[in-house]
Design an enzyme around this catalytic site. Structure first.
Site, PDB file in Angstrom:
ATOM      1  N   LYS A 145      17.553  73.888  49.778  1.00  0.00           N
ATOM      2  CA  LYS A 145      16.291  74.519  49.367  1.00  0.00           C
ATOM      3  C   LYS A 145      15.126  73.966  50.189  1.00  0.00           C
ATOM      4  O   LYS A 145      14.271  74.710  50.668  1.00  0.00           O
ATOM      5  CB  LYS A 145      16.035  74.265  47.869  1.00  0.00           C
ATOM      6  CG  LYS A 145      16.923  75.115  46.965  1.00  0.00           C
ATOM      7  CD  LYS A 145      16.885  74.674  45.514  1.00  0.00           C
ATOM      8  CE  LYS A 145      17.880  75.499  44.699  1.00  0.00           C
ATOM      9  NZ  LYS A 145      18.098  75.028  43.336  1.00  0.00           N
ATOM     10  N   GLN A 190      15.819  70.757  39.239  1.00  0.00           N
ATOM     11  CA  GLN A 190      17.232  71.053  39.467  1.00  0.00           C
ATOM     12  C   GLN A 190      18.035  70.704  38.211  1.00  0.00           C
ATOM     13  O   GLN A 190      17.990  69.576  37.715  1.00  0.00           O
ATOM     14  CB  GLN A 190      17.728  70.250  40.682  1.00  0.00           C
ATOM     15  CG  GLN A 190      19.149  70.550  41.092  1.00  0.00           C
ATOM     16  CD  GLN A 190      19.341  71.966  41.643  1.00  0.00           C
ATOM     17  OE1 GLN A 190      18.508  72.494  42.374  1.00  0.00           O
ATOM     18  NE2 GLN A 190      20.445  72.587  41.278  1.00  0.00           N
ATOM     19  N   ASP A 232      11.914  79.650  38.586  1.00  0.00           N
ATOM     20  CA  ASP A 232      13.279  79.887  38.107  1.00  0.00           C
ATOM     21  C   ASP A 232      13.299  80.969  37.024  1.00  0.00           C
ATOM     22  O   ASP A 232      14.360  81.492  36.687  1.00  0.00           O
ATOM     23  CB  ASP A 232      13.855  78.596  37.506  1.00  0.00           C
ATOM     24  CG  ASP A 232      14.836  77.917  38.450  1.00  0.00           C
ATOM     25  OD1 ASP A 232      15.366  78.610  39.341  1.00  0.00           O
ATOM     26  OD2 ASP A 232      15.079  76.709  38.277  1.00  0.00           O
TER      27      ASP A 232
END
Ligand code: NDP
Length: 300
Positions: free
Chosen positions: A58, A102, A125
């Site tokens: 990422k 994460q 997200d």
């Protein structure tokens, strides 16, 4: 859809690269015109090996596309309080437009609390309950990256999805449930299956679109697939490579070698849905930037 030849294999890596190139073009224009560049902050707690790989990727791809990319790495025994304080600081940081923690987080940290601490407008997200609710009620909201990646592939390949029967296998908050919501929004007839579903093979055989997100290697067999169906395999499972040297390889939730002979379209693992997830994260970060700065989001 009728079956005439082996499935077309969808190259998620190539689609992801094309989308990231398009995003990079828009980010470059923004950087020319504005003082603040789109910024993504990723927080990684602990040393879970797959999480480290995802975060590194990422970080690299965000920077490549011209985003400001910051990664906060914290030890596995980090208490909850300083993590929440870090998130609150990023919520206020004008140079950060997307925040991602994460998952999974270590057991001393309450995952729900972490997600709810992220400002909904920086929640790239799409996991914040406010955004989940907005999506479910048809309002504008960031869409969770993996389901959005799956939908992007499906729409590129099939166009209008209205009326197709979609079977989503798995009902997690991060993949299965939002995937079903998105397919419903596209006017599919959606069935959600899970570990208590009766006669899963028969149900899968009815699917024009089959989206397994289970986490069980090669669980979905070729004879569970309707001839000509689109199979979007979300599963990422590490198995022994069979070389006798302890090496491993990745496989999906679908038995690819069997299913490719029956399906009309199929995503491979690796190289299918996985690369799309990162492209959608960057897309969501640019979209958050545009929302925060009140400028039009340049992509459809
Ligand atoms: P979860 O473990 O949170 O959920 C798994 C789901 O599968 C559950 O709803 C469970 O049902 C269901 N399930 C388990 N066993 C069966 C079975 N025998 N029959 C039918 N349903 C079953 O997993 P995630 O959603 O987080 O992830 C799923 C997979 O997708 C994993 O392999 C993960 O690595 C991968 N993944 C890939 C991403 C990508 O970028 N490509 C991103 C995120 C995940 P129940 O609710 O009844 O227990």
């Amino acid at each position: 859809m009728t079956k005439t030849s082996p499935a077309r294999i969808i190259d998620g890596k190539a689609v992801s690269a094309a989308i990231r190139a398009e995003l990079a073009r828009h980010v470059a224009i923004i950087r020319e015109q504005r003082a603040v560049q789109p910024g993504l902050a990723v927080i990684l707690i602990g040393d879970d090996a797959p999480s480290q790989v995802y975060v590194k990727s990422k970080e690299k791809l965000a920077a490549e596309a011209g985003f400001r990319s910051v990664v906060y790495r914290r030890p596995a025994d980090t208490p909850e309080e300083p993590l929440l304080t870090l998130i609150e600081g990023l919520n206020e940081d004008p140079e950060i437009h997307g925040i991602l923690v994460q998952l999974p987080v270590p057991p001393q940290i309450d995952e729900a609390k972490v997600i709810e601490t992220i400002s909904p407008e920086k929640d790239v997200d799409g996991f914040h309950p406010m955004n989940v609710g907005r999506l479910a009620t048809g309002q504008d909201a960031p869409i969770p990256c993996t389901p959005l990646g799956c939908l992007t592939l499906l729409k590129r390949e099939l166009g209008d999805l209205a009326g197709l029967h979609a079977v989503v296998v798995g009902r997690s908050n991060i993949v299965g449930k939002p995937m079903a919501t998105l397919l419903l929004r596209e006017n599919c007839t959606v069935t959600m299956a899970h570990s208590r579903t009766r006669d899963l093979p028969a149900l899968c055989r009815e699917a024009d679109i089959l989206v397994p997100a289970i986490g069980k290697p090669r669980f979905i067999r070729g004879d569970w697939v309707k001839p000509g169906a689109a199979v979007i395999d979300v599963g990422i499972n590490r198995i022994d490579a069979g070389k006798g040297d302890g090496s491993t390889r990745l496989v999906g939730d679908v038995d690819f070698d069997e299913a490719v002979k029956v399906a009309g379209l199929i995503t491979p693992v690796p190289g299918g849905v996985g690369p799309m997830t990162i492209a959608m994260l960057l897309r969501n970060t640019l979209e958050a930037y545009c929302r925060i700065h009140r400028i039009a989001f340049p992509l459809a």
